[in-house]
Design a protein around this motif. Structure first.
Motif, PDB file in Angstrom:
ATOM      1  N   GLU A   1       0.842  -1.222   0.000  1.00  0.00           N
ATOM      2  CA  GLU A   1       0.000   0.000   0.000  1.00  0.00           C
ATOM      3  C   GLU A   1       0.871   1.264   0.000  1.00  0.00           C
ATOM      4  OE1 GLU A   1       0.452  -2.039   2.523  1.00  0.00           O
ATOM      5  OE2 GLU A   1       1.019  -0.800   4.238  1.00  0.00           O
ATOM      6  N   GLU A   2       2.149   1.122   0.369  1.00  0.00           N
ATOM      7  CA  GLU A   2       3.026   2.314   0.398  1.00  0.00           C
ATOM      8  C   GLU A   2       3.655   2.601  -0.967  1.00  0.00           C
ATOM      9  OE1 GLU A   2       6.021   2.103   3.453  1.00  0.00           O
ATOM     10  OE2 GLU A   2       4.576   1.418   4.944  1.00  0.00           O
ATOM     11  N   LEU A   3       3.502   1.668  -1.922  1.00  0.00           N
ATOM     12  CA  LEU A   3       4.130   1.856  -3.247  1.00  0.00           C
ATOM     13  C   LEU A   3       3.485   3.015  -3.990  1.00  0.00           C
ATOM     14  CD1 LEU A   3       4.426  -1.822  -4.528  1.00  0.00           C
ATOM     15  CD2 LEU A   3       6.336  -0.228  -4.227  1.00  0.00           C
ATOM     16  N   LYS A   4       4.320   3.801  -4.665  1.00  0.00           N
ATOM     17  CA  LYS A   4       3.802   4.879  -5.510  1.00  0.00           C
ATOM     18  C   LYS A   4       3.990   4.456  -6.957  1.00  0.00           C
ATOM     19  CE  LYS A   4       5.059   8.255  -2.062  1.00  0.00           C
ATOM     20  NZ  LYS A   4       6.362   8.511  -1.496  1.00  0.00           N
ATOM     21  N   PRO A   5       3.209   5.044  -7.868  1.00  0.00           N
ATOM     22  CA  PRO A   5       3.411   4.667  -9.276  1.00  0.00           C
ATOM     23  C   PRO A   5       4.728   5.223  -9.819  1.00  0.00           C
ATOM     24  CG  PRO A   5       1.747   6.392  -9.074  1.00  0.00           C
ATOM     25  CD  PRO A   5       2.134   6.021  -7.679  1.00  0.00           C
ATOM     26  N   PHE A   6       5.180   4.662 -10.967  1.00  0.00           N
ATOM     27  CA  PHE A   6       6.330   5.214 -11.692  1.00  0.00           C
ATOM     28  C   PHE A   6       5.948   6.617 -12.166  1.00  0.00           C
ATOM     29  CE2 PHE A   6       8.341   6.058 -15.800  1.00  0.00           C
ATOM     30  CZ  PHE A   6       9.667   5.820 -15.519  1.00  0.00           C
ATOM     31  N   PRO A   7       6.735   7.651 -12.107  1.00  0.00           N
ATOM     32  CA  PRO A   7       8.109   7.636 -11.598  1.00  0.00           C
ATOM     33  C   PRO A   7       8.242   8.095 -10.143  1.00  0.00           C
ATOM     34  CG  PRO A   7       7.748   9.648 -12.836  1.00  0.00           C
ATOM     35  CD  PRO A   7       6.423   8.923 -12.779  1.00  0.00           C
ATOM     36  N   GLN A   8       7.092   8.312  -9.445  1.00  0.00           N
ATOM     37  CA  GLN A   8       7.221   8.804  -8.056  1.00  0.00           C
ATOM     38  C   GLN A   8       8.010   7.846  -7.160  1.00  0.00           C
ATOM     39  OE1 GLN A   8       4.355   9.388  -9.954  1.00  0.00           O
ATOM     40  NE2 GLN A   8       2.815  10.149  -8.530  1.00  0.00           N
ATOM     41  N   GLN A   9       7.852   6.538  -7.402  1.00  0.00           N
ATOM     42  CA  GLN A   9       8.569   5.581  -6.552  1.00  0.00           C
ATOM     43  C   GLN A   9      10.091   5.713  -6.739  1.00  0.00           C
ATOM     44  OE1 GLN A   9       7.123   3.809  -4.184  1.00  0.00           O
ATOM     45  NE2 GLN A   9       8.927   2.663  -3.533  1.00  0.00           N
ATOM     46  N   VAL A  10      10.496   6.131  -7.940  1.00  0.00           N
ATOM     47  CA  VAL A  10      11.937   6.357  -8.177  1.00  0.00           C
ATOM     48  C   VAL A  10      12.419   7.457  -7.233  1.00  0.00           C
ATOM     49  CG1 VAL A  10      13.694   7.070  -9.872  1.00  0.00           C
ATOM     50  CG2 VAL A  10      11.724   5.716 -10.626  1.00  0.00           C
ATOM     51  N   MET A  11      11.599   8.510  -7.110  1.00  0.00           N
ATOM     52  CA  MET A  11      11.973   9.631  -6.235  1.00  0.00           C
ATOM     53  C   MET A  11      12.048   9.167  -4.778  1.00  0.00           C
ATOM     54  SD  MET A  11      12.425  11.828  -8.429  1.00  0.00           S
ATOM     55  CE  MET A  11      12.913  13.114  -7.290  1.00  0.00           C
ATOM     56  N   THR A  12      11.073   8.361  -4.377  1.00  0.00           N
ATOM     57  CA  THR A  12      11.065   7.840  -3.001  1.00  0.00           C
ATOM     58  C   THR A  12      12.355   7.062  -2.729  1.00  0.00           C
ATOM     59  OG1 THR A  12       8.677   7.617  -3.081  1.00  0.00           O
ATOM     60  CG2 THR A  12       9.797   6.321  -1.399  1.00  0.00           C
ATOM     61  N   ALA A  13      12.713   6.201  -3.683  1.00  0.00           N
ATOM     62  CA  ALA A  13      13.917   5.379  -3.506  1.00  0.00           C
ATOM     63  C   ALA A  13      15.176   6.255  -3.521  1.00  0.00           C
ATOM     64  CB  ALA A  13      13.983   4.310  -4.593  1.00  0.00           C
ATOM     65  N   MET A  14      15.158   7.289  -4.367  1.00  0.00           N
ATOM     66  CA  MET A  14      16.331   8.188  -4.416  1.00  0.00           C
ATOM     67  C   MET A  14      16.474   8.936  -3.099  1.00  0.00           C
ATOM     68  SD  MET A  14      16.161   9.648  -8.270  1.00  0.00           S
ATOM     69  CE  MET A  14      17.701  10.467  -8.459  1.00  0.00           C
ATOM     70  N   GLN A  15      15.337   9.440  -2.595  1.00  0.00           N
ATOM     71  CA  GLN A  15      15.398  10.198  -1.336  1.00  0.00           C
ATOM     72  C   GLN A  15      15.883   9.322  -0.182  1.00  0.00           C
ATOM     73  OE1 GLN A  15      11.440  11.727  -1.458  1.00  0.00           O
ATOM     74  NE2 GLN A  15      12.040  13.357  -2.867  1.00  0.00           N
ATOM     75  N   ALA A  16      15.585   8.032  -0.255  1.00  0.00           N
ATOM     76  CA  ALA A  16      16.029   7.108   0.805  1.00  0.00           C
ATOM     77  C   ALA A  16      17.474   6.655   0.587  1.00  0.00           C
ATOM     78  CB  ALA A  16      15.102   5.905   0.848  1.00  0.00           C
ATOM     79  N   GLY A  17      18.071   7.099  -0.531  1.00  0.00           N
ATOM     80  CA  GLY A  17      19.480   6.767  -0.792  1.00  0.00           C
ATOM     81  C   GLY A  17      19.685   5.346  -1.292  1.00  0.00           C
ATOM     82  N   VAL A  18      18.629   4.705  -1.842  1.00  0.00           N
ATOM     83  CA  VAL A  18      18.794   3.319  -2.298  1.00  0.00           C
ATOM     84  C   VAL A  18      18.732   3.204  -3.823  1.00  0.00           C
ATOM     85  CG1 VAL A  18      17.850   2.377  -0.165  1.00  0.00           C
ATOM     86  CG2 VAL A  18      16.312   2.765  -2.103  1.00  0.00           C
ATOM     87  N   GLN A  19      18.483   4.313  -4.502  1.00  0.00           N
ATOM     88  CA  GLN A  19      18.376   4.300  -5.965  1.00  0.00           C
ATOM     89  C   GLN A  19      19.545   5.090  -6.513  1.00  0.00           C
ATOM     90  OE1 GLN A  19      17.894   4.537  -9.048  1.00  0.00           O
ATOM     91  NE2 GLN A  19      15.875   3.876  -9.718  1.00  0.00           N
ATOM     92  N   GLN A  20      20.675   4.409  -6.753  1.00  0.00           N
ATOM     93  CA  GLN A  20      21.882   5.126  -7.182  1.00  0.00           C
ATOM     94  C   GLN A  20      22.313   4.659  -8.559  1.00  0.00           C
ATOM     95  OE1 GLN A  20      23.130   3.614  -3.472  1.00  0.00           O
ATOM     96  NE2 GLN A  20      24.259   5.475  -2.988  1.00  0.00           N
TER      97      GLN A  20
END
Ligand SMILES: Cc1cc2nc3c(=O)[nH]c(=O)nc-3n(C[C@H](O)[C@H](O)[C@H](O)COP(=O)(O)O)c2cc1C
Length: 320
Positions: A248-267
């Motif tokens: 339920e916390e998943l966001k659609p593409f591309p917002q989830q990319v931003m979430t992962a980037m902000q958490a430092g896991v999308q490098q």
């Protein structure tokens, strides 16, 4: 080993380096093209400026053909990137999310062959109708964004559906000469390989990714939307586990990319200067990972695939 694909691309071996975003940069492209296959940039996360620089590096190092994969021909950047591909001297252009026929026409006017990565039979048929010169049938075993149909089932169905109009290239879970020969047996005319080439000296990855691959078994990947919002096969991590438990916390593409980037896991695109937190980081990787037990030069990978393919063909000839 000659097939319609090798003839069409002007290469010696039916081995294509998959365009892996963040991983297939100039060193790897050069190594695979020089070894007799064809190197393809994973240019999706690159700026146009970086792509131009990277292509110039390839042109300075080799006269062999190379390609560019841009994942999608998104309308905002398409004109700029297509121009860069044309001026940079690429011989093939590959896209994972379809290529509009006007883009195909423009590339054809400059003698650039166009390929489309497809996870379903109907997508392959549509790609041929829009003028693509070859299709990559990518099974669910593949690393990165992937569908649900397995390579073994998908490849022959795509081969039948395109009725010999264009060569089919097999992808997903292939890592050695047995996979190459099996792909040829299914009617494909070459392989498009990603995961095996990540564990090479030339692959452009953050520190820790390649080493993590060596200890990951064949069931150590998962299809997760956690890093991009789209179904992507990656090494299982605490991050993928979290979103498995909390979809339920998943966001659609591309917002989830931003979430992962902000958490430092999308490098994505991070080179060896950055140490990844491999308990959480985005490491797109296919089920072939379980077979990989050494980080090697890319040329050696290509040579081993071909030696293994020749041995496999001999073994088959002996039992037929
Ligand atoms: C790290 C990684 C990044 C990828 N990035 C892209 C991409 O940007 N565009 C694309 O069309 N496919 C991408 N793919 C999919 C590959 O092009 C290819 O289809 C896949 O790796 C083949 O399966 P294999 O990994 O089992 O060899 C990526 C795959 C990996 C492993």
């Amino acid at each position: 080993m000659k097939t319609r694909l090798t003839e069409m691309l002007g290469i010696e071996l039916p081995v294509m380096l998959a365009g892996m975003g963040g991983v297939s940069y100039s060193d790897l492209v050069i190594a695979v093209s020089e070894a007799g296959g064809i190197g393809t940039f994973g240019a999706a996360p690159m700026s146009t400026e970086l792509l131009v620089e990277e292509m110039a590096r390839v042109r300075a190092a080799t006269s062999k053909p190379f390609g560019v994969d841009l994942l999608t021909a998104s309308p905002d950047s398409v004109a700029r990137n297509i121009r860069a591909v044309i001026e940079g001297g690429a011989s093939i252009y590959v896209a994972g999310l379809g290529v509009p026929s006007e883009v195909v026409d423009e590339l054809h006017r400059h003698n650039i062959l166009v390929g489309s990565v497809c996870g379903k039979v109907r997508h392959a048929v549509a790609a041929v109708e829009s003028g693509c010169d070859f299709v990559v049938a990518q099974g669910t075993e593949a690393g990165g964004h992937t569908g649900q149909i397995a390579t073994m089932a998908l490849v022959p169905q795509v081969v039948d559906a395109v009725k010999g109009k264009v060569p089919v290239v097999a992808a997903g879970g292939l890592f050695d000469g047995r996979g190459l020969v099996a792909s040829l047996a299914l009617g494909a005319e070459g392989v498009w390989m990603g995961t095996r080439f990540i564990a090479t000296h030339e692959a452009h990855t953050g520190r820790g990714f390649k080493e993590r691959m060596l200890e990951t078994p064949e069931d150590g990947t998962v299809i997760s939307k956690g890093y991009t919002g789209k179904t992507c096969r990656v090494i299982r991590t605490e991050w993928t586990n979290h979103f498995e438990q909390h979809p339920e916390e998943l966001k659609p593409f591309p917002q989830q990319v931003m979430t992962a980037m902000q958490a430092g896991v999308q490098q994505l695109g991070t080179g060896p200067d950055v140490e990844l937190d491999t308990n959480r980081a985005f490491m797109a990787c296919g089920q072939a990972v379980g077979a990989i037990d050494a980080i090697k030069p890319a040329r050696q990978v290509v040579e081993e695939i071909m030696d293994d393919a020749r041995r496999t063909l001999k073994r088959l000839a002996a039992i037929s």
